[in-house]
Design a protein around this motif. Sequence first.
Motif, PDB file in Angstrom:
ATOM      1  N   GLN A 126      -6.422  37.479 -32.013  1.00 20.51           N
ATOM      2  CA  GLN A 126      -7.391  36.525 -31.933  1.00 20.51           C
ATOM      3  C   GLN A 126      -6.693  35.193 -32.010  1.00 20.51           C
ATOM      4  N   HIS A 144      -1.965  40.845 -38.588  1.00 24.22           N
ATOM      5  CA  HIS A 144      -3.204  41.221 -38.921  1.00 24.22           C
ATOM      6  C   HIS A 144      -3.581  41.843 -40.263  1.00 24.22           C
ATOM      7  N   ALA A 147      -3.835  39.454 -42.732  1.00 22.02           N
ATOM      8  CA  ALA A 147      -5.366  38.713 -42.607  1.00 22.02           C
ATOM      9  C   ALA A 147      -6.350  39.663 -43.298  1.00 22.02           C
ATOM     10  N   ASP A 148      -6.219  40.886 -42.946  1.00 18.01           N
ATOM     11  CA  ASP A 148      -7.055  41.782 -43.520  1.00 18.01           C
ATOM     12  C   ASP A 148      -7.265  41.700 -45.200  1.00 18.01           C
ATOM     13  N   HIS A 151      -8.467  38.603 -46.199  1.00 15.82           N
ATOM     14  CA  HIS A 151      -9.702  38.126 -45.633  1.00 15.82           C
ATOM     15  C   HIS A 151      -9.500  36.739 -45.025  1.00 15.82           C
ATOM     16  N   ALA A 153      -9.403  34.276 -41.476  1.00 15.82           N
ATOM     17  CA  ALA A 153     -10.017  34.240 -40.451  1.00 15.82           C
ATOM     18  C   ALA A 153      -9.421  32.667 -39.578  1.00 15.82           C
ATOM     19  N   ASP A 156      -9.147  29.014 -41.418  1.00 17.43           N
ATOM     20  CA  ASP A 156      -8.621  29.045 -42.834  1.00 17.43           C
ATOM     21  C   ASP A 156      -7.425  28.478 -42.811  1.00 17.43           C
TER      22      ASP A 156
END
Length: 398
Positions: A126, A144, A147-148, A151, A153, A156
């Motif tokens: 992304q 990722h 990021a997961d 949370h 995106a 941020d």
Amino acid sequence: MNFVKRAGMSLVVRASRTVALLAIFAVICTLLLGGFLLRSGAARQEADAQRDIGVDVTVRKPAGFTPELAEQLGTSSVVHRFNPEVVVQAGARNITPLDSGPLTVNGVRDLGLLLPFSYGSMKVLQGQAIRPEDAGRDVAVIEHRLADKDHLAIGDTVQLRSADGKHTVPVTVVGVFQDPTPDPVTPAPTRELPGNALYVPLATVQKLSTAPLNVTEAVYRIGSPDQAEHLNADASRLLGAGTFSMQVNDKAYRDQVRPIQRVGAFAGLIVWVIAVAGALVLGLIVMLQIRERRAELGVLLSMGEKKWKLIGQHVVEMTAVALPAVGLAALAGALAGPSVGKALLDHHTGDAGSSVRVEPAAVAEVAALGLGICLVSTVIPGIGILRLHPRSILTDIE
């Protein structure tokens, strides 16, 4: 009568022969133009491939390889793109790293040049990668898994804290990447967890560093393997001979550029084969014409016409046929050039058809070579005219 005017009358009187000669010459010029177009198209594709694919040279130095030195080496005349990498450990204030350990912050200039990203084992899922234009921005590309977990995106903000806790740098998430390396099965230091890695510009790393920065490795993209020696000489002057290692990775270059070079070499060979064959064919035709027109030549010689003018007449006749033949070849090249280029070059590059196009320079080359063929194919057989004697010719006729 002027020999130029006489050449024109001869072409009109022998109209069927003129048309046949025009067709032969048009085929020769079309094949010549095809060779020139293919050669120039391959040269353009090679230049584009060298710029886009190139050869990656990785430079490593145990100590003293500062970002400033890496930047200076990047100004070498053979370097198209470059990326030094600096690694530091940092904490975080508003997120929780995996296993609550430190983050591995990788300072880069051009993320796309890192070998895992360049060859596809890692990829940006992304957003965007770190680019040279991001040099003055505090931005980050995160893994990722991090990021997961938190949370996060695109857009941020992550608060990064230097290892000594004295400096905090807010960075904006501009991309999320994927590292295919799985999490270790056995316990490992948190800094070695692939999910705890992120990439930021070099200036951001400098704000987080507690000691002088040392470049772990720098990747330099050059045009061809031959230029690696030039880069090595520049690195020796800048870093000191024998103090660094250099690894050349030219696999992508060999896979995609070398076939294009072979097509260009083949096209050049075609040009010369066609030129020689065309001169031989036309020379044979002119020789046969001279034999058939012995009576005409004998009459002209008996009337006092100079022999060089008789040769000049044949040159003018051939030139008058060659010029429209070049025009027909240019028309044929404009119509068929893109499809030929697509058929021969699309195996190696994406949009080969657009690189094969008729340009004035290529038409001028065909015209020049065509006129050269005219001279060779008429002057050499025309040497026989110099040996003619009007009395013997007219006696044979009688």
